[in-house]
Design an enzyme around this catalytic site. Structure first.
Site, mmCIF file in Angstrom:
data_model
loop_
_atom_site.group_PDB
_atom_site.id
_atom_site.type_symbol
_atom_site.label_atom_id
_atom_site.label_comp_id
_atom_site.label_asym_id
_atom_site.label_seq_id
_atom_site.Cartn_x
_atom_site.Cartn_y
_atom_site.Cartn_z
ATOM 1 N N TYR A 173 -40.655 9.168 7.076
ATOM 2 C CA TYR A 173 -39.233 9.553 7.071
ATOM 3 C C TYR A 173 -39.033 11.070 7.029
ATOM 4 C CZ TYR A 173 -40.218 9.766 2.033
ATOM 5 O OH TYR A 173 -40.773 10.043 0.809
ATOM 6 N N LYS B 206 -53.485 11.553 3.715
ATOM 7 C CA LYS B 206 -54.624 10.746 3.447
ATOM 8 C C LYS B 206 -55.536 10.753 4.657
ATOM 9 C CE LYS B 206 -53.390 6.711 1.821
ATOM 10 N NZ LYS B 206 -52.950 5.300 1.549
ATOM 11 N N ARG C 164 -48.497 2.208 6.172
ATOM 12 C CA ARG C 164 -47.651 2.018 4.988
ATOM 13 C C ARG C 164 -46.808 3.252 4.710
ATOM 14 N NH1 ARG C 164 -52.466 -0.676 1.300
ATOM 15 N NH2 ARG C 164 -52.654 -2.599 2.515
ATOM 16 N N LYS D 270 -33.531 4.037 -7.545
ATOM 17 C CA LYS D 270 -34.790 3.461 -8.010
ATOM 18 C C LYS D 270 -34.727 2.958 -9.451
ATOM 19 C CE LYS D 270 -37.549 6.237 -4.805
ATOM 20 N NZ LYS D 270 -38.589 7.262 -4.641
ATOM 21 N N GLU E 103 -45.238 6.014 -10.102
ATOM 22 C CA GLU E 103 -44.289 7.042 -9.670
ATOM 23 C C GLU E 103 -43.282 7.384 -10.767
ATOM 24 O OE1 GLU E 103 -42.501 6.070 -5.948
ATOM 25 O OE2 GLU E 103 -44.417 5.911 -4.874
ATOM 26 N N ARG F 279 -36.281 -0.361 -10.675
ATOM 27 C CA ARG F 279 -37.712 -0.470 -10.956
ATOM 28 C C ARG F 279 -37.984 -0.617 -12.448
ATOM 29 N NH1 ARG F 279 -40.553 4.298 -7.297
ATOM 30 N NH2 ARG F 279 -40.022 3.475 -5.201
#
Length: 430
Positions: free
Chosen positions: A349, A384, A361, A245, A310, A248
């Site tokens: 996942y 959620k 999503r 990552k 994040e 990013r």
């Protein structure tokens, strides 16, 4: 007395002393994490308070217990779901604030422990005022503080409904600065910072918890207070080193998500980390993030990177050399294994995660089939909840009913919260 006899007696004496010390330590810890409740009312008054509230909150008393137990039942239309897009009707219904009593908000602090440990919440929202009201009712206490951030591009009718809702409470307000919240952009961070600045004007609160309108508590207010007290001044912010990552933060991106130039070097020799956007943080951490000069340089460096929400909390919490209050003191390697108690969330996942609803999503939208597992989780909130399908709609309403019953029974002494899973959290301070 022979030498052997003397050694035996000495050994027994040592065992006795050790046993007494262990016993004293046990009682000290038991007192420190006592589950005794110091009510601000006597139990008869508490029972009367909750009897009055319960009359206005009953939704499906015969359906929800069965769903909580994992039984298949006919949902029907109980309760009837509201039109989440009819903002003007909602505003008219709450304008005189009578809904506070009609819908059974808990308007008392109830215990000294809760009164002396106020919390601050941000609610980043953009639609569905009825669901936001349900969330607010579940977490509302008069000693806490609540900042509602309304997305800059929300409909004017929705904005009006949120201002009308907030005006009914002295400790609920809409953020002064509204940001455009788009996934993957700095607007997500800016919305949190907006509420943090406003909340810091109130001097008493101890911990900050950030929420969206699609989350719901799995613990009572008293349980949340005790879990946060067990952290002993530490934050609950997960983080890990993830080289996949790094792209990013190496580049600055435009609104379409395309890299337009390389970013400046990482400031202050910080280790690059990523983690969850869901946090529980001390007041001092929030103050550092908003006001510290180092933090301002860091925030400026982060602006324009990809999915900064994040990164923003995780990097600060995982770089203790900056002097960040409540930051993690352990090794970088151990950070990825920390239990995250702020939020329960199932990703597509996750091989071990069960989703009784559907994925949107990559995140599970919980349904009534998730209720039996949700009530067993150690996390404080779940993410959620969305949708008007009866299976998704009833999930949050039955969870609300279960939480209310748990709150009532807790105050009446019908059950005691097991704090043991939180007494040795590796992120907690000794």
């Amino acid at each position: 007395m022979t030498l052997l006899g003397f050694i035996k007696r000495a050994f027994l004496a040592i065992l006795l002393v050790y046993g007494l010390i262990s016993l004293l330590h046990y009682y000290r810890r038991a007192h420190e994490y006592s589950t005794e409740i110091s009510l601000l009312f006597d139990k008869l008054e508490v029972r009367d308070i909750f009897n009055d509230i319960e009359k206005s909150r009953l939704s499906c008393p015969s359906v929800c217990p069965s769903l909580i137990n994992g039984e298949e039942v006919q949902l029907g239309t109980c309760p009837k779901h509201e039109d989440e897009n009819n903002h003007k009707l909602y505003t008219r219904q709450i304008k005189n604030c009578s809904f506070i009593n009609k819908k059974g908000f808990i308007l008392q602090s109830m215990t000294e422990e809760e009164e002396n440990f106020p919390l601050a919440f941000s609610l980043v929202v953009y639609c569905n005022p009825n669901q936001i009201e349900l969330l607010l009712r579940a977490i509302y206490r008069p000693q806490n503080f609540y900042c509602i951030h309304v997305d800059l591009h929300s409909k004017e009718s929705f904005k009006t409904s949120m201002y009308t809702l907030a005006d009914c409470f002295q400790n609920v307000f809409v953020a002064e600065r509204s940001e455009l919240v788009r996934w993957g952009t700095f607007g997500v961070v800016a919305a949190e910072l907006s509420c943090m600045r406003d909340l810091l004007r109130y001097k008493k609160w101890k911990y900050f918890i950030n929420l969206t309108g699609q989350e719901f508590p799995l613990k009572t207010n008293l349980e949340i207070v005790r879990i946060l007290k067990a952290l002993n001044g530490a934050n609950d912010i997960n983080a890990r080193v993830d080289s996949s990552k790094l792209f990013r933060i190496r580049y600055i991106y435009n609104e379409e998500g395309c890299a337009i130039r390389r970013n400046k070097p990482v400031p202050f020799n910080m280790t690059v980390l990523s983690g969850s956007t869901h946090i529980s943080a001390t007041r001092d951490f929030v103050d550092f993030l908003v006001n510290n000069p180092k933090s301002k340089v860091y925030i400026d460096w982060l602006n324009g990177t990809k999915i900064p929400d994040e990164t923003v909390f995780s990097m600060l919490n995982g770089n203790p050399h900056l002097g960040v209050p409540g930051s993690y003191k352990g090794s970088l390697h151990s950070m990825r294994f920390l239990p995250h108690i702020s939020r329960y969330k199932v990703w597509d996942y996750d091989r071990n995660g069960f989703c009784g609803g559907f994925f949107r999503r990559g995140v599970c939208i919980f349904s009534v089939r998730d209720l039996p597992q949700l009530i067993t989780k150690t996390q404080m909130f779940a993410n959620k909840f969305a949708g008007v399908d009866p299976h998704n709609f009833m999930a949050r309403h039955c969870l609300d009913e279960w939480l209310f019953n748990r709150t009532r029974d807790e105050y009446l002494g019908h059950f005691r919260f097991n704090l043991r899973p939180y007494q040795s959290l590796p992120q907690a301070y000794p």
